[in-house]
Scaffold this active site. Structure first.
Site, PDB file in Angstrom:
ATOM      1  N   ARG A 122       0.764  -1.098   0.001  1.00 36.25           N
ATOM      2  CA  ARG A 122      -0.255   0.102  -0.037  1.00 36.25           C
ATOM      3  C   ARG A 122       0.930   1.470   0.067  1.00 36.25           C
ATOM      4  O   ARG A 122       1.893   1.470   0.759  1.00 36.25           O
ATOM      5  CB  ARG A 122      -0.973  -0.072   1.272  1.00 36.25           C
ATOM      6  CG  ARG A 122      -1.657   1.121   1.312  1.00 36.25           C
ATOM      7  CD  ARG A 122      -2.882   0.831   2.170  1.00 36.25           C
ATOM      8  NE  ARG A 122      -2.627   0.830   3.485  1.00 36.25           N
ATOM      9  CZ  ARG A 122      -3.655   0.664   4.499  1.00 36.25           C
ATOM     10  NH1 ARG A 122      -4.845   0.477   4.312  1.00 36.25           N
ATOM     11  NH2 ARG A 122      -3.277   0.311   5.804  1.00 36.25           N
ATOM     12  N   ARG A 166      -0.837  -5.214  14.191  1.00 33.59           N
ATOM     13  CA  ARG A 166      -2.305  -4.912  13.996  1.00 33.59           C
ATOM     14  C   ARG A 166      -3.282  -6.088  13.618  1.00 33.59           C
ATOM     15  O   ARG A 166      -4.173  -6.053  14.088  1.00 33.59           O
ATOM     16  CB  ARG A 166      -2.125  -3.955  12.874  1.00 33.59           C
ATOM     17  CG  ARG A 166      -1.508  -2.616  13.182  1.00 33.59           C
ATOM     18  CD  ARG A 166      -1.192  -1.840  11.990  1.00 33.59           C
ATOM     19  NE  ARG A 166      -2.123  -1.527  11.051  1.00 33.59           N
ATOM     20  CZ  ARG A 166      -2.083  -1.609   9.626  1.00 33.59           C
ATOM     21  NH1 ARG A 166      -0.738  -1.595   9.243  1.00 33.59           N
ATOM     22  NH2 ARG A 166      -2.950  -1.132   8.720  1.00 33.59           N
TER      23      ARG A 166
HETATM   24  P1  ADP Z   1      -5.919   0.209   9.490  1.00 36.02           P
HETATM   25  O1  ADP Z   1      -7.290  -0.035   9.625  1.00 36.02           O
HETATM   26  O2  ADP Z   1      -5.366  -0.126   8.033  1.00 36.02           O
HETATM   27  O3  ADP Z   1      -5.031  -0.740  10.677  1.00 36.02           O
HETATM   28  P2  ADP Z   1      -6.302   2.926  10.291  1.00 36.02           P
HETATM   29  O4  ADP Z   1      -6.102   3.746   9.454  1.00 36.02           O
HETATM   30  O5  ADP Z   1      -7.914   2.656  10.595  1.00 36.02           O
HETATM   31  O6  ADP Z   1      -5.641   1.654   9.669  1.00 36.02           O
HETATM   32  O7  ADP Z   1      -5.783   2.952  11.603  1.00 36.02           O
HETATM   33  C1  ADP Z   1      -4.624   3.102  11.690  1.00 36.02           C
HETATM   34  C2  ADP Z   1      -4.081   3.294  13.261  1.00 36.02           C
HETATM   35  O8  ADP Z   1      -4.911   4.350  14.037  1.00 36.02           O
HETATM   36  C3  ADP Z   1      -4.481   1.957  14.235  1.00 36.02           C
HETATM   37  O9  ADP Z   1      -3.517   1.071  14.080  1.00 36.02           O
HETATM   38  C4  ADP Z   1      -4.663   2.694  15.534  1.00 36.02           C
HETATM   39  O10 ADP Z   1      -3.283   2.730  16.098  1.00 36.02           O
HETATM   40  C5  ADP Z   1      -5.461   4.115  15.358  1.00 36.02           C
HETATM   41  N1  ADP Z   1      -6.775   3.870  15.375  1.00 36.02           N
HETATM   42  C6  ADP Z   1      -7.714   4.439  14.450  1.00 36.02           C
HETATM   43  N2  ADP Z   1      -8.911   3.902  14.919  1.00 36.02           N
HETATM   44  C7  ADP Z   1      -8.615   3.459  16.230  1.00 36.02           C
HETATM   45  C8  ADP Z   1      -9.757   3.182  17.196  1.00 36.02           C
HETATM   46  N3  ADP Z   1     -11.168   3.143  16.846  1.00 36.02           N
HETATM   47  N4  ADP Z   1      -9.203   2.861  18.462  1.00 36.02           N
HETATM   48  C9  ADP Z   1      -8.098   2.769  18.639  1.00 36.02           C
HETATM   49  N5  ADP Z   1      -7.001   3.185  17.781  1.00 36.02           N
HETATM   50  C10 ADP Z   1      -7.385   3.459  16.525  1.00 36.02           C
END
Ligand code: ADP
Length: 218
Positions: A122, A166
């Site tokens: 990505r 993750r």
């Molecule tokens: P992906 O779904 O590809 O892992 P995101 O862009 O949704 O990536 O999220 C990136 C990071 O942001 C997560 O790994 C986390 O650290 C943080 N994050 C996003 N949404 C949340 C949430 N609802 N609660 C806690 N951390 C969050």
């Protein structure tokens, strides 16, 4: 139409949402994007969130819930939204139930090896946020966005160690949400194993069928 997009990191939620938001005229609200914006702007929230994010760990609830509430209060979210990245735990789902009534959940299902290829490849535009993939959806010119010609970059948490972490956190903390929403009778499964990403692809068509059905019942 208040919709949650659910699926492993790399399931393509952001890519599909960027098409669906135009079709339904509702914003795509991604908590990951909100956090990355806060980091870019150098706000105190951004500073606090950065260390967790780069390690591939969850940001504490109080930070993310405040940021989300602020975004949901904006006028463009009045007719609904595609919520991406929240909730990620049962606790967050319960918090969300108190803030807004979710109408439907689209759960994107795909094999783990497809997820790994997507995340490892990505690349994202610094300017407009458009998502490309080094292997499957390369830009016309290497490192440059097809749309706004800004530079493309790889997210820190798309590096190998963070990806593994993750996915593990997703399996233990986020997957239980499937049961939570199944019990509420609002879970819809979408097969997202395909590699082709274009507006006519089956995933978008499946999502449209589900969303049109939800819309007709509101
Ligand atoms: P992906 O779904 O590809 O892992 P995101 O862009 O949704 O990536 O999220 C990136 C990071 O942001 C997560 O790994 C986390 O650290 C943080 N994050 C996003 N949404 C949340 C949430 N609802 N609660 C806690 N951390 C969050």
């Amino acid at each position: 139409m208040k919709i949650v997009l659910l699926g492993a990191p790399g399931a393509g939620k952001g890519t599909y949402a960027s098409k669906l938001k135009k079709m339904y005229d509702i914003p795509h609200i991604s908590t990951g994007d909100l956090l990355r914006e806060a980091i870019k702007e150098g706000t105190s929230t951004g500073l606090k969130a950065k260390t967790y994010m780069n390690k591939g760990e969850f940001v504490p609830d109080e930070i993310i819930v405040d940021l989300l509430k602020e975004r949901l209060d904006q006028s463009d979210a009045g007719n609904g939204m595609l919520l991406d990245g929240f909730p990620r735990t049962i606790k967050q789902a319960k918090i969300l139930d108190e803030i807004i009534g979710i109408r439907g959940v689209l759960k994107f299902n795909l094999e783990r090896d497809v997820v790994l290829k997507r995340l490892g490849g990505r690349i994202i535009c610094k300017g407009c946020g458009e998502i490309f993939n080094k292997h499957k959806l390369p830009p016309k010119q290497e490192g440059i966005c097809d749309h706004c010609e800004d530079d493309l970059y790889q997210r820190d948490d798309d590096k190998e160690d963070s990806i593994a972490k993750r996915l593990k956190i997703y399996d233990t903390q986020t997957k239980p949400l499937v049961e939570h929403y199944k019990n509420k009778n609002i879970l819809h499964n979408v097969d997202a194993n395909i590699d082709m990403i274009d507006p006519e692809c089956n995933v978008i068509r499946d999502c449209e069928d589900i969303l049109n059905d939800i819309k007709s019942k509101i």
